[in-house]
Design an enzyme around this catalytic site. Structure first.
Site, PDB file in Angstrom:
ATOM      1  N   LYS A  41     -30.340 -12.417 -32.612  1.00  0.00           N
ATOM      2  CA  LYS A  41     -30.916 -11.935 -31.351  1.00  0.00           C
ATOM      3  C   LYS A  41     -29.957 -10.937 -30.680  1.00  0.00           C
ATOM      4  O   LYS A  41     -28.791 -10.816 -31.081  1.00  0.00           O
ATOM      5  CB  LYS A  41     -31.178 -13.110 -30.423  1.00  0.00           C
ATOM      6  N   ARG A 139     -34.334 -25.590 -19.595  1.00  0.00           N
ATOM      7  CA  ARG A 139     -34.659 -24.176 -19.670  1.00  0.00           C
ATOM      8  C   ARG A 139     -36.038 -24.094 -20.309  1.00  0.00           C
ATOM      9  O   ARG A 139     -37.030 -24.205 -19.625  1.00  0.00           O
ATOM     10  CB  ARG A 139     -33.567 -23.465 -20.481  1.00  0.00           C
ATOM     11  N   TYR A 302      -9.549   5.460 -10.144  1.00  0.00           N
ATOM     12  CA  TYR A 302     -10.259   5.137  -8.898  1.00  0.00           C
ATOM     13  C   TYR A 302      -9.533   4.014  -8.149  1.00  0.00           C
ATOM     14  O   TYR A 302      -9.114   3.029  -8.745  1.00  0.00           O
ATOM     15  CB  TYR A 302     -11.671   4.630  -9.205  1.00  0.00           C
ATOM     16  N   CYS A 349     -13.201   3.177 -16.024  1.00  0.00           N
ATOM     17  CA  CYS A 349     -14.210   4.063 -15.444  1.00  0.00           C
ATOM     18  C   CYS A 349     -15.474   4.014 -16.302  1.00  0.00           C
ATOM     19  O   CYS A 349     -15.537   3.304 -17.296  1.00  0.00           O
ATOM     20  CB  CYS A 349     -13.696   5.488 -15.383  1.00  0.00           C
ATOM     21  N   MET A 350     -16.471   4.798 -15.916  1.00  0.00           N
ATOM     22  CA  MET A 350     -17.729   4.769 -16.661  1.00  0.00           C
ATOM     23  C   MET A 350     -17.535   5.226 -18.109  1.00  0.00           C
ATOM     24  O   MET A 350     -18.038   4.594 -19.032  1.00  0.00           O
ATOM     25  CB  MET A 350     -18.770   5.658 -15.971  1.00  0.00           C
ATOM     26  N   ASP A 351     -16.755   6.279 -18.292  1.00  0.00           N
ATOM     27  CA  ASP A 351     -16.634   6.877 -19.620  1.00  0.00           C
ATOM     28  C   ASP A 351     -15.240   6.846 -20.206  1.00  0.00           C
ATOM     29  O   ASP A 351     -15.026   7.366 -21.293  1.00  0.00           O
ATOM     30  CB  ASP A 351     -17.074   8.351 -19.557  1.00  0.00           C
TER      31      ASP A 351
HETATM   32  C1  LIG Z   1     -28.377 -18.007 -29.357  1.00  0.00           C
HETATM   33  C2  LIG Z   1     -28.927 -19.261 -29.902  1.00  0.00           C
HETATM   34  C3  LIG Z   1     -28.311 -19.899 -30.986  1.00  0.00           C
HETATM   35  C4  LIG Z   1     -27.007 -19.444 -31.586  1.00  0.00           C
HETATM   36  O1  LIG Z   1     -25.951 -19.756 -30.710  1.00  0.00           O
HETATM   37  P1  LIG Z   1     -24.424 -19.562 -31.170  1.00  0.00           P
HETATM   38  O2  LIG Z   1     -23.663 -20.245 -30.116  1.00  0.00           O
HETATM   39  O3  LIG Z   1     -24.196 -18.093 -31.192  1.00  0.00           O
HETATM   40  O4  LIG Z   1     -24.291 -20.170 -32.495  1.00  0.00           O
HETATM   41  C5  LIG Z   1     -28.931 -21.024 -31.512  1.00  0.00           C
HETATM   42  N1  LIG Z   1     -30.084 -21.499 -30.977  1.00  0.00           N
HETATM   43  C6  LIG Z   1     -30.691 -20.910 -29.937  1.00  0.00           C
HETATM   44  C7  LIG Z   1     -31.951 -21.482 -29.405  1.00  0.00           C
HETATM   45  C8  LIG Z   1     -30.136 -19.788 -29.355  1.00  0.00           C
HETATM   46  O5  LIG Z   1     -30.738 -19.211 -28.322  1.00  0.00           O
END
Ligand SMILES: *Cc1c(COP(=O)(O)O)cnc(C)c1O
Length: 408
Positions: A41, A139, A302, A349-351
């Site tokens: 992901k 969650r 900055y 900074c940004m860049d």
């Molecule tokens: C991101 C995620 C993982 C992997 O987590 P790690 O700590 O990177 O191994 C596994 N299961 C779910 C549901 C996740 O959202």
């Protein structure tokens, strides 16, 4: 054209990390080792989802997981053929992507169950899904203590087929937390309850037969051989729960599959340690674009947060917060130049950012390592995260889209 700041991604190290995890599971399992669901992901934790996913497939991964339908579609567009599990909630998603891109949804709410069932009916498809149980993270997922009431409708859905059941731990990386053990117990309680609810096919019939015992004869879990999942005519759902930390921490939660993310990228979730041979797969490097002398009493950047106390040399490096480098690195972090640590000073900074190179013989064009090894020293993401009070996940996944990823 390529900017001087680049992330090099070592795909052979990625494959070797994957294999190390598989071997660890095989070595440490008393029975059949769990399969691996490779988590890619968030653009594969910033490493580039398409390239990473294809390399993992190459290494033998046959089930990948991403956050939402759009990420799944991007993986398909990159040529990924393996099964793709979507973790996220689907209540406000365009569900067509599930069918167009052959994605396996997680169903974690009654609303999503109804929406996915009616989409599957519209497509005249029988869609395989994973069921998520909430055991204490609060969650996503059906509450563990309420499955008797909430699940029968889902399990009876004519166009949905239960492939797997999972939960997610809130405190797997905290050895002190009692919630981990509590979640494990609650999960097993929920699994027993689901088993008692009866097999999905028979729910509507008078003799409710029990699901085949969940842990004893799982549906073919990931990486279990030539039989593709979903083509099993019958079988019970397989079970998974462990992220990287849980995988390292407790063999009892390996079940039929584990879901490592961070470990694949070569990092162990802090504060845990591991003997699995892993290599961080990302090196973030740049080049000095300017060097200048600063006189005592003068400031840099900055807010002039850094003030030179002695004649000081500053190297300017073309990477900033727009590239994902945290502002808090100024005054805390360092980069490697000529094998030495040069403290990040002034302000990110940004860049660009500035590093104190006093006493080093440097010039524009010299290589800078922001993450990775140079000479005998190494700056790793765990260290960087600790310096600024965050976690490695945040640093990796924020590496900016402006930074070119080079695969080797
Ligand atoms: C991101 C995620 C993982 C992997 O987590 P790690 O700590 O990177 O191994 C596994 N299961 C779910 C549901 C996740 O959202």
């Amino acid at each position: 054209m390529i900017r001087p700041t680049v992330a090099r991604i070592d795909l052979s190290a990625l494959k070797s990390n994957y294999r190390s995890i598989v071997e660890h599971l095989a070595r440490e399992s008393r029975q059949r080792p769990p399969g691996v669901i490779a988590v890619v992901k968030a653009n594969a934790y910033g490493h580039g989802a398409g390239q990473v996913a294809r390399a993992l497939e190459d290494a033998g991964a046959d089930l990948l997981a991403c956050a939402d339908i759009e990420e799944g579609a991007a993986l398909r567009a990159a040529g990924v053929g393996a099964e793709i599990l979507v973790f996220g909630a689907l209540s406000v998603s365009d569900l067509d992507g599930l069918f167009d891109c052959r994605l396996t949804p997680t169903i974690s709410t009654p609303g999503a169950a109804r929406a996915v069932q009616s989409a599957a009916a519209k497509y005249k498809k029988r869609l395989h899904y994973h069921l998520k149980i909430d055991t204490g993270m609060n969650r996503l997922g059906f509450r563990f203590d309420n499955v008797k009431r909430t699940l029968p409708e889902l399990l009876a859905s004519a166009n949905l087929e239960l492939d797997a059941i999972y939960t997610h731990f809130a405190t797997a990386d905290d050895p002190e937390s009692p919630l981990f053990e509590e979640q494990r117990t609650r999960f097993e309680q929920a699994l027993a309850e689901i088993e008692r609810l009866g097999s999905p096919e028979r729910l509507g019939s008078p003799e409710r037969l029990a699901l085949p015992a969940i842990e004893r004869s799982p549906r073919v879990a990931p990486n279990r051989g030539p039989v593709a999942r979903g083509f099993q005519p019958s079988g019970s759902p397989y079970i998974h729960a462990a992220n990287s930390a849980a995988l390292l921490r407790d063999r009892r939660v390996w079940y039929d599959g584990v879901r490592p993310g961070l470990l694949l990228y070569g990092l162990v979730p802090p504060p845990l340690a591991s003997t699995i041979p892993l290599t961080p797969i990302m090196t973030l490097g740049s080049r000095i674009v300017a060097v200048k002398g600063v006189r005592p009493g003068e400031g840099v950047g900055y807010g002039v947060k850094f003030r030179a106390e002695q004649p000081t040399r500053i190297a300017i490096i073309p990477a900033g917060y727009a590239d994902g480098l945290d502002l808090r690195l100024a005054g805390r972090g360092a980069v490697l130049i000529r094998g030495r640590r040069a403290p990040i000073v002034g302000s990110v900074c940004m860049d660009m950012l500035a590093a104190d190179v006093t006493g080093l013989d440097v010039s524009p064009g010299d290589e800078v390592v922001i993450i990775g090894a140079q000479g005998a020293d190494r700056i790793d993401v765990r260290e960087m995260a600790a310096q600024i009070g965050t976690i490695p996940y945040e640093i990796l996944s924020r590496i900016g889209s402006r930074i070119e990823r080079l695969y080797e």
